[in-house]
Design a protein around this motif. Sequence first.
Motif, short mmCIF file in Angstrom:
data_model
loop_
_atom_site.label_atom_id
_atom_site.label_comp_id
_atom_site.label_asym_id
_atom_site.label_seq_id
_atom_site.Cartn_x
_atom_site.Cartn_y
_atom_site.Cartn_z
N TRP A 113 0.82 -1.21 0.00
CA TRP A 113 0.00 0.00 0.00
C TRP A 113 0.86 1.26 0.00
O TRP A 113 0.56 2.24 -0.69
CB TRP A 113 -0.93 -0.02 1.21
N ARG A 116 2.12 1.84 -3.38
CA ARG A 116 1.05 2.36 -4.24
C ARG A 116 0.83 3.86 -3.99
O ARG A 116 0.61 4.63 -4.93
CB ARG A 116 -0.23 1.58 -4.00
N LEU A 117 0.88 4.29 -2.74
CA LEU A 117 0.76 5.72 -2.44
C LEU A 117 1.86 6.51 -3.13
O LEU A 117 1.62 7.60 -3.69
CB LEU A 117 0.83 5.95 -0.93
N LEU A 120 0.98 6.97 -6.75
CA LEU A 120 -0.07 7.97 -6.97
C LEU A 120 0.47 9.38 -6.79
O LEU A 120 0.06 10.31 -7.50
CB LEU A 120 -1.23 7.71 -6.00
N ALA A 130 -4.52 10.85 -2.65
CA ALA A 130 -3.91 9.54 -2.93
C ALA A 130 -4.42 8.49 -1.95
O ALA A 130 -4.68 7.34 -2.34
CB ALA A 130 -2.39 9.66 -2.87
N MET A 131 -4.57 8.85 -0.67
CA MET A 131 -5.07 7.89 0.30
C MET A 131 -6.52 7.51 0.02
O MET A 131 -6.93 6.37 0.23
CB MET A 131 -4.91 8.45 1.72
N THR A 133 -7.92 7.53 -3.00
CA THR A 133 -7.91 6.74 -4.23
C THR A 133 -7.35 5.34 -4.01
O THR A 133 -7.70 4.40 -4.74
CB THR A 133 -7.08 7.46 -5.31
N SER A 134 -6.50 5.18 -3.00
CA SER A 134 -5.82 3.90 -2.79
C SER A 134 -6.76 2.78 -2.37
O SER A 134 -6.34 1.62 -2.33
CB SER A 134 -4.72 4.06 -1.75
N ARG A 135 -8.02 3.10 -2.07
CA ARG A 135 -8.96 2.04 -1.69
C ARG A 135 -9.23 1.11 -2.86
O ARG A 135 -9.61 -0.04 -2.66
CB ARG A 135 -10.25 2.64 -1.16
N ALA A 138 -6.89 -2.18 -3.14
CA ALA A 138 -6.15 -2.30 -1.88
C ALA A 138 -5.83 -3.76 -1.60
O ALA A 138 -6.60 -4.66 -1.95
CB ALA A 138 -6.97 -1.72 -0.73
N SER A 150 -10.16 5.78 3.93
CA SER A 150 -10.70 6.56 2.82
C SER A 150 -12.05 7.17 3.16
O SER A 150 -12.32 8.33 2.87
CB SER A 150 -10.82 5.66 1.58
#
Length: 319
Positions: A113, A116-117, A120, A130-131, A133-135, A138, A150
Amino acid sequence: MTMLLAFLSGMAVVGGLIGVVAGIVGTTAPRRAPLWQRWRALGGGPEQGADVRMRRRALAAAAVVVFAGVWLASGNFVGGVLLGAAVIGVPWLITPAQVAAGRIGQLEALSEWTQRLAGLLRLGMGLEQAMITSRKGAPDALAEQITGLSDRLRLGWRPEEALRAFADELDDVTADKVTAALILSVNDRGPGLAQALEDLAGTVREEVAKKRGIEADRAKPRTTVRWMTFITVGVVVAGFFVPSYTAPYSTLLGQLVLGFLTAGFVATLALMRQLGAFRRIPRFLIADARSTVRLPATAPVAPAAVEVAAASAPEGVSS
């Protein structure tokens, strides 16, 4: 011999006096949390899932039934205690491996994760966006926690509060490291933050690799303990079907001997489990009961002081 006893007695008296003085005057060492709080922390904390509580109650009820059944059927009190304790003890022996596997999977998902952040952020997003959108996409091990983070941000929570709630759900010191870095950088953006998160994700991956190696080394003694426990319990159960085998333990002396052997066996299993247990490091984003560090008490700000400060502030300047 007399001099040795006198020397030891003198040391005991001096140690007692030092303890009395320390108890009265106090020390500069940080005060630990009360004993009951540390026990609750070691047991998993006060907030446990309903499934965990239900499973423990079911095991306790089964242990009582086995104890009563064996005692009434054979008249062997200690044997009933041993088999009743086995109902709770066998799952207890297996728990460390399951806890370690769950924690390692959680850390691996946290590394994914964080990476991934960073990706983004390199696309030009702010950290808060970004947090949110990261859902999407996940990791399964953290899908529920990331979705909760999120949702809090979308509902208008301050990023710091949402991240602290996220860290509380993960309940791990490594997660605290990642969360603290995000809290400190919540208003930043750009390649510098992305690079910092990538480095942090790499650090978590290295920690996961080390933990996997440690758990692989611990797997062998854990397997030995399990087989030893299963064989011992099997021999005890089979012994109740052979009266001549358990006859010596039906007397008072036999019960005492069996109780002594049982206590030694259980103590050995507990020690081996402790050596192979997953040792958690106390967190630093909360006042952890397992830590000796205490947060200083902060004096509340009086409402009158706030009003005076607001009244004395220059016009156009918010307090």
